[in-house]
Structures are given as C-alpha cells and as structure tokens.
Scaffold this motif. Sequence first.
Motif, PDB file in Angstrom:
ATOM      1  N   GLY A  33       0.715  -1.305  -0.024  1.00  0.00           N
ATOM      2  CA  GLY A  33      -0.009  -0.057  -0.149  1.00  0.00           C
ATOM      3  C   GLY A  33       0.969   1.040   0.096  1.00  0.00           C
ATOM      4  N   MET A  34       2.169   1.119   0.202  1.00  0.00           N
ATOM      5  CA  MET A  34       3.133   2.410   0.277  1.00  0.00           C
ATOM      6  C   MET A  34       2.896   3.260  -1.201  1.00  0.00           C
ATOM      7  N   GLY A  35       2.985   2.431  -2.185  1.00  0.00           N
ATOM      8  CA  GLY A  35       2.926   3.243  -3.531  1.00  0.00           C
ATOM      9  C   GLY A  35       1.578   3.923  -3.706  1.00  0.00           C
ATOM     10  N   GLU A  36       0.420   3.391  -3.407  1.00  0.00           N
ATOM     11  CA  GLU A  36      -0.729   3.995  -3.564  1.00  0.00           C
ATOM     12  C   GLU A  36      -0.967   5.102  -2.528  1.00  0.00           C
ATOM     13  N   LYS A  37      -0.357   4.728  -1.325  1.00  0.00           N
ATOM     14  CA  LYS A  37      -0.232   5.982  -0.340  1.00  0.00           C
ATOM     15  C   LYS A  37       0.391   7.192  -0.667  1.00  0.00           C
ATOM     16  N   ALA A  38       1.581   6.822  -1.385  1.00  0.00           N
ATOM     17  CA  ALA A  38       2.331   8.007  -1.886  1.00  0.00           C
ATOM     18  C   ALA A  38       1.748   8.765  -3.311  1.00  0.00           C
ATOM     19  N   LYS A  39       1.040   7.738  -3.958  1.00  0.00           N
ATOM     20  CA  LYS A  39       0.437   8.576  -5.109  1.00  0.00           C
ATOM     21  C   LYS A  39      -0.780   9.365  -4.668  1.00  0.00           C
ATOM     22  N   SER A  40      -1.542   8.761  -3.727  1.00  0.00           N
ATOM     23  CA  SER A  40      -2.823   9.496  -3.265  1.00  0.00           C
ATOM     24  C   SER A  40      -2.308  10.783  -2.718  1.00  0.00           C
ATOM     25  N   GLN A  41      -1.301  10.965  -2.148  1.00  0.00           N
ATOM     26  CA  GLN A  41      -0.834  12.233  -1.603  1.00  0.00           C
ATOM     27  C   GLN A  41       0.029  13.059  -2.403  1.00  0.00           C
ATOM     28  N   GLY A  42      -0.118  12.618  -3.781  1.00  0.00           N
ATOM     29  CA  GLY A  42       0.343  13.444  -4.751  1.00  0.00           C
ATOM     30  C   GLY A  42       1.979  13.590  -4.947  1.00  0.00           C
ATOM     31  N   TRP A  43       2.428  12.544  -4.274  1.00  0.00           N
ATOM     32  CA  TRP A  43       4.183  12.443  -4.294  1.00  0.00           C
ATOM     33  C   TRP A  43       4.510  11.679  -5.739  1.00  0.00           C
ATOM     34  N   ALA A  44       5.256  12.571  -6.326  1.00  0.00           N
ATOM     35  CA  ALA A  44       5.814  12.226  -7.793  1.00  0.00           C
ATOM     36  C   ALA A  44       7.277  11.627  -7.767  1.00  0.00           C
ATOM     37  N   ASN A  45       7.774  11.975  -6.690  1.00  0.00           N
ATOM     38  CA  ASN A  45       9.375  11.652  -6.587  1.00  0.00           C
ATOM     39  C   ASN A  45       9.495  10.085  -6.205  1.00  0.00           C
ATOM     40  N   SER A  46      10.856   9.677  -6.638  1.00  0.00           N
ATOM     41  CA  SER A  46      11.181   8.241  -6.131  1.00  0.00           C
ATOM     42  C   SER A  46      11.162   8.060  -4.751  1.00  0.00           C
ATOM     43  N   LEU A  47      11.004   6.751  -4.295  1.00  0.00           N
ATOM     44  CA  LEU A  47      10.899   6.569  -2.973  1.00  0.00           C
ATOM     45  C   LEU A  47      12.446   5.531  -2.659  1.00  0.00           C
ATOM     46  N   ILE A  48      13.296   5.810  -3.783  1.00  0.00           N
ATOM     47  CA  ILE A  48      14.533   5.116  -3.464  1.00  0.00           C
ATOM     48  C   ILE A  48      15.639   5.907  -2.899  1.00  0.00           C
TER      49      ILE A  48
END
Length: 527
Positions: A400-415
Amino acid sequence: MVRDVRSYDIIGYGDEVPGVLALVAAAREYRRRTNRYPRVLLMSKGSLQEGIGGHLVRGGLAYLDRSQVSRDLQKSLGLDTFGSPSALYREFLQKSGVIAIGLDPRKANAALKEMLLQAGVDLLSKVEIQAVTKEGQKIASITTSRGVIYSAKQFIDATVNAELAQVAGVKKLKGFQTFGLPESELPVSLVFETQGLSVRRLKELEYTYLNRFTNRSDTQAQKYLLHAAGMNAKLAEQLRLEMIEPRGNLRTLWGGHDYIDVRSPALSVAYHSFRGTKLSFSDTGIILDEGNIAILPGERLSWNALLFAVTGSEAESLARSGGKPTPKMLEEMSFVATWLKSLGATSVTPASELYIRHAGNVTGVVEPLTGAKMLMGGVPESEALASFAYHFDVRGGIKGMGEKAKSQGWANSLIFKPPVFNIGIRHALIKNVPNLAVVSPGSGFEGFSSSAGRIVEFNAAVGQGVGIAAIQALLTGKNMADVSNREVRQVLAETGQLPRIYGRANPQDGFLLAQFESLVTGGAVVA
C-alpha cells in the motif's frame, strides 16, 4: 497470605541480543562504579533452555546483517569492512567465533550465557506477564502468571513488539501505522538449517539451473519456469532476465568465508516449479526467496529465504505467542525439506521460532527517530555512541505504500541512498514511563527509519548505551528518560569503549525524505 516478592535493580524483558547486551553493559558499569554487581534479572517469554539470544539463536538467524560501509568511506577513514561496531557487540561476535557474517547459533548461545553468568544475571524462562504495577509514572513491578512479583528500579524491554511497554500503558502503533498503514507489515521468515548439502554442490546445482532456465531451446526447463511463473509468460520472462547480469554473464551466487549471497531466482524457480506454486509474493504470500545463507561448521548451511506475508495484527499475535511458526508455515517447510533432500541434503531443520522483522513501534519516546534524521547523519558527533550504515531494507515490500504516496500527490522516487548515521539512545527511552527503555525494532522509529533501525548490530549499540544509562539513573536518582546521549558517551570514552564515529549527512535525500515522511504521517516530521 504472604506474597512472593523478589527485588532487583534492573529487569530486562525479552532475550533478543541487544537486550542481553544492555543488561551485561549495565552490570559491568555498576561494578566499575561500586566494585560489586547489581541485582539483574533477565525474563523471557521464550524457552531459554532452547537457547539465549532470541531470533539469532532460537530463530536460527545465522546470516548477520552488518554495517554496510562503502569502500570509499572505508578507504578515506581507514575503517574496517563493517565499520566500527559497538565494543560489546564486537566482543559478542568474537566470543561466538564470527569471521565476517556467519553466526553459529550454538556458539552465540554459549557466548551470551557466559557473559550473563559473569555479570551475575538471573534468568527466568517462559514468562507470561499477568500485570504491571506502577508507582506514579514509573514501573514498580511485574507480576507473572505464576503469581510471583518481581520489583526493580529500571526496566528494559527487548521484545520485537515492545510487550512490556504495552502492558505498562505505552501506546504502540501496529505495522507501518506511522505511514497510516497499520496492517502493512514486513514478512516473517522461518529460517532453516541443512546438512549434507555442500557449498560446492549448491554452486553446481544453481549453475545448472541458471544454464537451463536461460536457455530458450531447453523446452523442458522453459516449461518448469512457466509453471513457477503461474503460467504467466511476462513473469517468466522477468524471472529469466533476473538470472542474467547486464553484461550477459549468468548471475551466479557469491560466496565468502562464512556466507553465501544468492543473487538470482534460479533456485527459487526450481523450488516453486517443484511445489506447483507461483513465485510471486504479492499473489501467494509465501515464497522461497533469494536466500541469505550462512556457512556454519560441520557442513551446515543456515538459510534465511522462506518468507511468509503477515498483517500488522498477525505480526503482533505471532510475537505474543512466542514467535512460534503456524501449522501452515510448518506445512510449507515440509515441502522445502522434501525438495532439498532430493538435491542431496541429509537433514533439513527449521528453527524453533520465527524471525519477526518488525511488529510496529511505540510512541511517546523522548526523541523519535525518522528516516530523514538517519539520512541527515543521526545524532550530532558530540553525542554519538557509535555509527551505522544500512539501506532502508523493506524485504517483501510495504503493501500500500505506492498507492499511499500517489494518493498524497508524491511524484518523486522512494529510493534513497543508504543512510550513514550516528547512534543515540533517546528514541529508546519512554517519556511517560521514565524508568523504561525499549531496545528493539519496536523502539520509537517513525517513517522509514524502522527498516534500518530493526537491525541487530544497530540495536546492540543502542542496548549498550541504554545499559549504561540505566546505571546512571540508578546511582544518581534521576530518571532514565532524562539521561543524555552525552552522559553515556562520556562513560564509553572514559572506559575506552567508544568506537569510531563516521556518520555522514546526505542533505539532498534527507530533505526529500523529510518531505515524504511529513506528507504521509500528517505530522511535522523534520530532518
């Protein structure tokens, strides 16, 4: 009715290695200052007759995660391969005969027993807490299910799920609730040991599998690969590509003196084809992953490879039941054993307890530790008790981390680059229960920090510091929660136990992660 009350100076609950080392550090520091040992008790929910040392011993996790210091940093600072571990952890490794990465659980058990015996620590096995009594904010005593009351001045919780802290009223968040994902959790492993399967034989087997699975003309091998991919041609192609390095060479396993890194899914494909299950953790929740294998004496290999998906609630439940594998897990293990014996293993023995990587985090610590703070170098050098370098290891992923980031408008990498950071104890000290510390993956980590902070080598350094802080509190009459990093550092420096400090700030990644952690936690998380 006469109550059975037994008094101690310090009680440790949970026998994970960092907690054991915390008690040893406390006993030694008390003796240094007073010329006698304090009264110390180690309580464990597990069976200490099966070994002392939590998931490294009863859980059989022989492949140690060591500090990952880059070659450039090693060279520029003259550091060893694994940096500069805390003095007590280094002593534990030496007593256990560790060359680099492989820890023999039998030797580790003997080493910890010896260290505890020398420190005069009492042991209590198979403990169930019935109640915790408090005087004001502080814990006064623990009553066990046998009705015996154990009182102390200072308490150290070394359980993966901060169980003592929870009973004492400390709030613990489930799973990755700091990201708003309480039921998302890292997988658990059932580590197992094989005998009769030599390193040479394993290399030969893997090489054969690699050759066949990457050879499109080998129709039988391609059929096996497709079955392991759940008849999904796209996944089969992805697995095939993961068996080949960028320059076209086969991605064969790497072997060191006492360890093996499996770098390709070839062995996993062979098992899942045999098993008739899809090699997809997200689809099935059970995989034989690319293994971390420790090479132990007597042609024993210890495999950290068999992963099981769990929810945040399930991780808590497993921890509360002593980390025992479920019937479903043992059933899968029986298939693994059958497969390995068909390849030449003479015995395949699962550990008696699971390796539970993480089971949530406590709140209300003196100073929470975020992933961003790790990337910014951790505590200041003037406060540092040790340093540690490790990637944000979310083996199996955070659902769910990817979906959570996307829902918050996060467009950067999580690496992010692996943080290289200085260690303190303030994230382990409980503000509202000021004579309690939680030294474990369940400490006060927020955001991504628990993925690096759950590692034993890091927590061992924290444990040594907490042990010293407990004595500082005991002998000065102050609260453990009020003991500073600087006070502990001073003791380490005075006693010649302060390791090399090498934390490095990475502002670019640090500020980026601070933004993300603040965004998804909804709080003002700052670097």
